[in-house]
Design a protein around this motif. Structure first.
Motif, PDB file in Angstrom:
ATOM      1  N   ARG A   1       0.860  -1.175   0.000  1.00  0.00           N
ATOM      2  CA  ARG A   1       0.000   0.000   0.000  1.00  0.00           C
ATOM      3  C   ARG A   1       0.896   1.224   0.000  1.00  0.00           C
ATOM      4  O   ARG A   1       2.084   1.130   0.321  1.00  0.00           O
ATOM      5  N   HIS A   2       0.334   2.374  -0.330  1.00  0.00           N
ATOM      6  CA  HIS A   2       1.125   3.595  -0.387  1.00  0.00           C
ATOM      7  C   HIS A   2       0.483   4.687   0.455  1.00  0.00           C
ATOM      8  O   HIS A   2      -0.714   4.949   0.331  1.00  0.00           O
ATOM      9  N   ALA A   3       1.309   5.293   1.283  1.00  0.00           N
ATOM     10  CA  ALA A   3       0.840   6.410   2.101  1.00  0.00           C
ATOM     11  C   ALA A   3       0.654   7.627   1.208  1.00  0.00           C
ATOM     12  O   ALA A   3       1.424   7.835   0.277  1.00  0.00           O
ATOM     13  N   PRO A   4      -0.362   8.421   1.480  1.00  0.00           N
ATOM     14  CA  PRO A   4      -0.511   9.671   0.726  1.00  0.00           C
ATOM     15  C   PRO A   4       0.734  10.537   0.920  1.00  0.00           C
ATOM     16  O   PRO A   4       1.341  10.552   1.995  1.00  0.00           O
ATOM     17  N   GLU A   5       1.101  11.265  -0.100  1.00  0.00           N
ATOM     18  CA  GLU A   5       2.292  12.116  -0.062  1.00  0.00           C
ATOM     19  C   GLU A   5       2.244  13.097   1.108  1.00  0.00           C
ATOM     20  O   GLU A   5       3.251  13.350   1.772  1.00  0.00           O
ATOM     21  N   TYR A   6       1.063  13.650   1.386  1.00  0.00           N
ATOM     22  CA  TYR A   6       0.974  14.624   2.479  1.00  0.00           C
ATOM     23  C   TYR A   6       1.266  13.980   3.832  1.00  0.00           C
ATOM     24  O   TYR A   6       1.799  14.633   4.737  1.00  0.00           O
ATOM     25  N   VAL A   7       0.950  12.704   4.007  1.00  0.00           N
ATOM     26  CA  VAL A   7       1.240  12.017   5.262  1.00  0.00           C
ATOM     27  C   VAL A   7       2.751  11.895   5.446  1.00  0.00           C
ATOM     28  O   VAL A   7       3.281  12.152   6.534  1.00  0.00           O
ATOM     29  N   LEU A   8       3.440  11.540   4.383  1.00  0.00           N
ATOM     30  CA  LEU A   8       4.896  11.429   4.456  1.00  0.00           C
ATOM     31  C   LEU A   8       5.533  12.783   4.770  1.00  0.00           C
ATOM     32  O   LEU A   8       6.451  12.873   5.584  1.00  0.00           O
TER      33      LEU A   8
END
Length: 80
Positions: A40-47
């Motif tokens: 799965r991929h975390a949203p860019e804003y979360v990173l």
């Protein structure tokens, strides 16, 4: 940088293992595991928010401390 690499880098920057990282940031363990396995991929804003928080709240560990973050201690082993 892909999500898998970034989340692992962020976690290692703190010197925390996955369980402690999840507990500290209130992210389900399974979620972080899936991000690190690239399932799965975390949203860019979360990173970006995680990186911002880690850097601005003094959670960065020195390179020596980061190196030892992944090593398990033997203190949890049962002794008779």
């Amino acid at each position: 940088m892909d999500c898998k690499t970034k989340i692992k880098e962020l976690r290692e920057m703190t010197g925390m293992n996955r369980k402690d990282f999840c507990k500290f940031f209130h992210i389900p363990y399974r979620t972080v595991t899936e991000w690190e396995l690239d399932n799965r991929h975390a949203p860019e804003y979360v990173l970006r928010l995680l990186e911002y928080y880690i850097r601005n709240e003094g959670l960065l560990k020195s390179p020596a401390e980061q190196k030892h973050a992944g090593e398990r201690s033997s203190s949890h082993e049962k002794t008779d």
